[in-house]
Design a protein around this motif. Sequence first.
Motif, mmCIF file in Angstrom:
data_model
loop_
_atom_site.group_PDB
_atom_site.id
_atom_site.type_symbol
_atom_site.label_atom_id
_atom_site.label_comp_id
_atom_site.label_asym_id
_atom_site.label_seq_id
_atom_site.Cartn_x
_atom_site.Cartn_y
_atom_site.Cartn_z
ATOM 1 N N GLY A 37 69.412 101.979 46.953
ATOM 2 C CA GLY A 37 69.237 102.516 48.301
ATOM 3 C C GLY A 37 67.904 103.166 48.552
ATOM 4 O O GLY A 37 67.606 103.580 49.685
ATOM 5 N N ALA A 38 67.059 103.295 47.534
ATOM 6 C CA ALA A 38 65.751 103.951 47.684
ATOM 7 C C ALA A 38 64.648 102.908 47.803
ATOM 8 O O ALA A 38 64.700 101.846 47.174
ATOM 9 N N GLU A 39 63.637 103.219 48.621
ATOM 10 C CA GLU A 39 62.484 102.334 48.739
ATOM 11 C C GLU A 39 61.630 102.453 47.489
ATOM 12 O O GLU A 39 61.276 103.548 47.064
ATOM 13 N N VAL A 40 61.289 101.324 46.903
ATOM 14 C CA VAL A 40 60.556 101.291 45.638
ATOM 15 C C VAL A 40 59.333 100.400 45.801
ATOM 16 O O VAL A 40 59.420 99.315 46.382
ATOM 17 N N THR A 41 58.197 100.864 45.292
ATOM 18 C CA THR A 41 56.959 100.092 45.345
ATOM 19 C C THR A 41 56.649 99.534 43.966
ATOM 20 O O THR A 41 56.634 100.268 42.973
#
Length: 377
Positions: free
Chosen positions: A329-333
């Motif tokens: 659910g977290a934005e990851v780069t």
Amino acid sequence: MTSLSICNVGKQYQKGATTLENINLEIRSGEFLILVGPSGCGKSTLMNMIAGLESVSSGQILLNQQDITHAAPSQRDIAMVFQSYALYPNMNVYDNIAFGLQIRKWPKDEIDAEVQRVAKLLQIDHLLKRKPAQLSGGQQQRVAMGRALARRPKVYLFDEPLSNLDAKLRVEMRTEVKKLHQRLGTTIVYVTHDQIEAMTLADRIAVMKDGVIQQLGTPQEIYQQPNNLFVASFIGSPAMNFIPVTVQHTAQGRFVELKDQSGTCLQLALPAGLAVKTDQQLVLGLRPEAFSEVQPHKLSQAQVQQGEFLVEMTEPTGPDTLTLLRINGAEVTARVAPQANPQAGAKLPLMLDASQALFFDPVSGERLRALAQPAAA
């Protein structure tokens, strides 16, 4: 040899607000120390206290073991380069550089020799007859630096000296400042809110927040082993990825899971000695480079895993392509090479190096450290 010691220094204003709290720093002779942090963290206040422009509420400041806590600025043998340059508009470059020496009543021939030396060092010797209004921002900054250098003080203080320059000029001047330090070997304390400046210039970095030093260390230490979530998020561009995870336990050991929207699921084993419990909530920290395009020769390494992740968006930067994923659910780069050619909406094979994983307490924000294992009998 010039050392600067900040011993339990605090700053409180009359209204009761505490700006700095028990600051302790040992700045070594010839060291380039950078104070970095967001606006309002107290770094400029500390700089002004070292220079004598702000009073000290508690603690001591020692220069070569001599107490200068309450000494006047003129008695400290410290030079400061301001963010605003603070040049005299009615004086030409020569007179701006020479002014401090004239106040100290240096002989005229010595002043001339010193101005010429500094101007040549900073490559502004062809500008000595110009007024500040006739100079570019970078040239004005060099003049401000020259005025400080001409005094030959024991310590140089730089208060966000590059913040008024455009992006290209900042990079150029950053290089010049580093070259200058390498040539002179002087003790420098440098304030900035730009973490890239801090990483590229410093011998050591002191990361500040709310008047407290969160961590002091080399750029590599700060980047790879941040003390807490604040340091981890402040240092690094792009910032470290923070992924919520839950501790799970099977007969094979303790682990956390990483899932994306497409169903990809990877299991990361927790380090031995990490004091956590089953079902405990943690924050997993991974730098963007922990995710990369698949390199077959690395897949045999114990902590390297491979998976296919759904790409949400891409940001080409030239040498790298920043690829946005969504995990737990977290934005990851992820930082991948351009030839990986990630496409939004497609699944991209990626390699994850779990040896770079850090774990944080989501409540305190502190990094969790593995406890030392007892030696085998």
